[in-house]
Design a protein around this motif. Structure first.
Motif, PDB file in Angstrom:
ATOM      1  N   UNK A 109       0.828  -1.203   0.000  1.00 50.54           N
ATOM      2  CA  UNK A 109       0.000   0.000   0.000  1.00 50.54           C
ATOM      3  C   UNK A 109       0.864   1.256   0.000  1.00 50.54           C
ATOM      4  N   UNK A 110       1.966   1.236   0.760  1.00 50.47           N
ATOM      5  CA  UNK A 110       2.823   2.410   0.845  1.00 50.47           C
ATOM      6  C   UNK A 110       3.505   2.722  -0.486  1.00 50.47           C
ATOM      7  N   UNK A 111       3.656   1.723  -1.338  1.00 48.94           N
ATOM      8  CA  UNK A 111       4.311   1.919  -2.629  1.00 48.94           C
ATOM      9  C   UNK A 111       3.351   2.393  -3.714  1.00 48.94           C
ATOM     10  N   UNK A 112       2.067   2.446  -3.409  1.00 49.94           N
ATOM     11  CA  UNK A 112       1.093   2.820  -4.425  1.00 49.94           C
ATOM     12  C   UNK A 112       1.262   4.282  -4.838  1.00 49.94           C
ATOM     13  N   UNK A 113       0.929   4.617  -6.080  1.00 48.60           N
ATOM     14  CA  UNK A 113       0.937   6.030  -6.491  1.00 48.60           C
ATOM     15  C   UNK A 113      -0.037   6.829  -5.626  1.00 48.60           C
ATOM     16  N   UNK A 114       0.316   8.074  -5.355  1.00 47.97           N
ATOM     17  CA  UNK A 114      -0.502   8.926  -4.494  1.00 47.97           C
ATOM     18  C   UNK A 114      -1.366   9.868  -5.334  1.00 47.97           C
ATOM     19  N   UNK A 115      -2.611  10.015  -4.907  1.00 50.16           N
ATOM     20  CA  UNK A 115      -3.528  10.955  -5.545  1.00 50.16           C
ATOM     21  C   UNK A 115      -4.142  11.837  -4.476  1.00 50.16           C
ATOM     22  N   UNK A 116      -4.053  13.150  -4.665  1.00 48.73           N
ATOM     23  CA  UNK A 116      -4.665  14.111  -3.753  1.00 48.73           C
ATOM     24  C   UNK A 116      -5.988  14.571  -4.346  1.00 48.73           C
ATOM     25  N   UNK A 117      -7.060  14.384  -3.602  1.00 52.02           N
ATOM     26  CA  UNK A 117      -8.395  14.798  -4.018  1.00 52.02           C
ATOM     27  C   UNK A 117      -8.818  15.970  -3.143  1.00 52.02           C
ATOM     28  N   UNK A 118      -8.888  17.146  -3.742  1.00 55.06           N
ATOM     29  CA  UNK A 118      -9.268  18.353  -3.006  1.00 55.06           C
ATOM     30  C   UNK A 118     -10.751  18.644  -3.251  1.00 55.06           C
ATOM     31  N   UNK A 119     -11.551  18.502  -2.185  1.00 54.56           N
ATOM     32  CA  UNK A 119     -12.968  18.818  -2.298  1.00 54.56           C
ATOM     33  C   UNK A 119     -13.846  17.667  -1.868  1.00 54.56           C
ATOM     34  N   UNK A 120     -14.797  17.957  -0.965  1.00 54.04           N
ATOM     35  CA  UNK A 120     -15.678  16.917  -0.428  1.00 54.04           C
ATOM     36  C   UNK A 120     -17.150  17.242  -0.676  1.00 54.04           C
ATOM     37  N   UNK A 121     -17.414  17.904  -1.805  1.00 51.08           N
ATOM     38  CA  UNK A 121     -18.801  18.148  -2.173  1.00 51.08           C
ATOM     39  C   UNK A 121     -19.415  16.916  -2.809  1.00 51.08           C
ATOM     40  N   UNK A 122     -20.505  17.106  -3.560  1.00 57.47           N
ATOM     41  CA  UNK A 122     -21.222  15.969  -4.143  1.00 57.47           C
ATOM     42  C   UNK A 122     -20.315  15.117  -5.032  1.00 57.47           C
ATOM     43  N   UNK A 123     -19.591  15.767  -5.937  1.00 59.82           N
ATOM     44  CA  UNK A 123     -18.717  15.017  -6.839  1.00 59.82           C
ATOM     45  C   UNK A 123     -17.519  14.460  -6.079  1.00 59.82           C
ATOM     46  N   UNK A 124     -16.997  15.216  -5.135  1.00 57.06           N
ATOM     47  CA  UNK A 124     -15.882  14.726  -4.326  1.00 57.06           C
ATOM     48  C   UNK A 124     -16.236  13.457  -3.578  1.00 57.06           C
ATOM     49  N   UNK A 125     -17.414  13.401  -2.992  1.00 54.37           N
ATOM     50  CA  UNK A 125     -17.833  12.203  -2.260  1.00 54.37           C
ATOM     51  C   UNK A 125     -17.995  11.014  -3.209  1.00 54.37           C
ATOM     52  N   UNK A 126     -18.602  11.268  -4.375  1.00 53.54           N
ATOM     53  CA  UNK A 126     -18.747  10.184  -5.346  1.00 53.54           C
ATOM     54  C   UNK A 126     -17.382   9.701  -5.838  1.00 53.54           C
ATOM     55  N   UNK A 127     -16.459  10.643  -6.046  1.00 49.85           N
ATOM     56  CA  UNK A 127     -15.127  10.272  -6.508  1.00 49.85           C
ATOM     57  C   UNK A 127     -14.350   9.488  -5.453  1.00 49.85           C
ATOM     58  N   UNK A 128     -14.486   9.868  -4.195  1.00 47.79           N
ATOM     59  CA  UNK A 128     -13.772   9.147  -3.142  1.00 47.79           C
ATOM     60  C   UNK A 128     -14.176   7.675  -3.138  1.00 47.79           C
ATOM     61  N   UNK A 129     -15.457   7.404  -3.293  1.00 45.36           N
ATOM     62  CA  UNK A 129     -15.931   6.013  -3.320  1.00 45.36           C
ATOM     63  C   UNK A 129     -15.400   5.278  -4.552  1.00 45.36           C
ATOM     64  N   UNK A 130     -15.421   5.952  -5.689  1.00 43.03           N
ATOM     65  CA  UNK A 130     -15.003   5.304  -6.925  1.00 43.03           C
ATOM     66  C   UNK A 130     -13.488   5.118  -6.992  1.00 43.03           C
TER      67      UNK A 130
END
Length: 265
Positions: A109-130
């Motif tokens: 898990x520590x070696x996985x590529x990192x992605x920063x997701x800025x924003x927890x609105x409607x699309x942000x919440x859907x994106x976090x799950x996906x």
């Protein structure tokens, strides 16, 4: 997989590991892919179909007998009704040290590529799950604690206004997705991400009109044009005109997988 390993450790459950140790030609999974079995559960996959079914049966037989490990060479052809055309060798062995297996899973898990997701609105919440379904280390950031809702397993949620520190700490080759509640904040984060010049993916939610306005501002602060051109905006632009958050999330997740997980991207 990590949750299952921890649960099996707690109950001292016998576990068998099926590992692809060699893959030649066209195969459903690559060398190194593995799955874990108990008498009643499975996590991971070595490729599905008859190949997996037969190896699982042999793995569960091994659970019952406690015998030695075995390597099975399997041509993926008419004999097993799989026409992939290649061949694999599968190692079937009982796991002797679940603690070591857990450590290895954490290291993976520590070696996985990192992605920063800025924003927890409607699309942000859907994106976090996906996005949580992808082999990425996902950091999800927003100053509004109540906006996150349920955080998917292994997604690292951070309630913070210090986006600069998070962006500065991201390793080279990371990705950034920007979809905050503020166009001004979108511009600040996206501009800083583009200015770095070493990120694999920078995406920002918005229209082509928004992009044009931001491009002009980025040029004014000295961001080179080639970095501006690398910005993905609109995100998930596959020609599907559907603005529901879950649809946007599905399209953007496919885009992120293509940009961050494919060797030739």
């Amino acid at each position: 997989m990590l949750d299952s390993i921890r649960r099996w450790r707690a109950t001292d459950e016998p576990v068998v590991c099926l590992t692809v140790i060699e893959a030649r030609g066209s195969t459903p999974r690559e060398a190194g892919a593995y799955m874990l079995l108990t008498a009643t559960e499975q996590v991971g996959t070595i490729g599905g179909g008859r190949l997996e079914w037969d190896c699982m049966a042999e793995g569960r037989a091994l659970l019952a007998t406690g015998g030695p490990s075995v390597d099975r060479h399997v041509p993926l052809g008419p004999a097993i009704n799989q026409c992939c055309g290649g061949a694999v060798t599968i190692r079937i062995e009982q796991v002797q040290d679940l603690e070591a297996l857990e450590r290895n899973a954490l290291l993976e898990r520590e070696k996985l590529p990192q992605l920063l997701l800025f924003g927890a609105g409607h699309v942000g919440r859907a994106l976090a799950k996906s996005l949580a379904l992808l082999p990425l280390r996902l950091l999800w950031l927003d100053p509004r604690q109540d906006e996150f809702g349920p955080v998917p397993p292994y997604v690292e949620a951070h309630v913070t206004t210090d986006w600069e520190q998070a962006l500065d700490a991201a390793p080279a080759g990371s990705g950034v997705l920007v979809l905050t509640q503020s166009h001004t904040l979108d511009a600040l984060i996206t501009g800083a991400a583009l200015a770095r010049g070493d990120l694999r993916y920078v995406g920002m939610i918005g229209s082509r009109t928004k992009r044009k306005r931001f491009e002009s501002a980025f040029r004014e602060i000295g961001i080179p044009q080639d970095r501006i051109d690398a910005l993905v905006c609109p995100i998930g632009d596959f020609g599907v005109r559907d603005k529901r958050p879950d649809i946007i999330a599905a399209l953007v997740t496919a885009e992120v997988a293509s940009e961050m997980l494919c060797e030739n991207s």
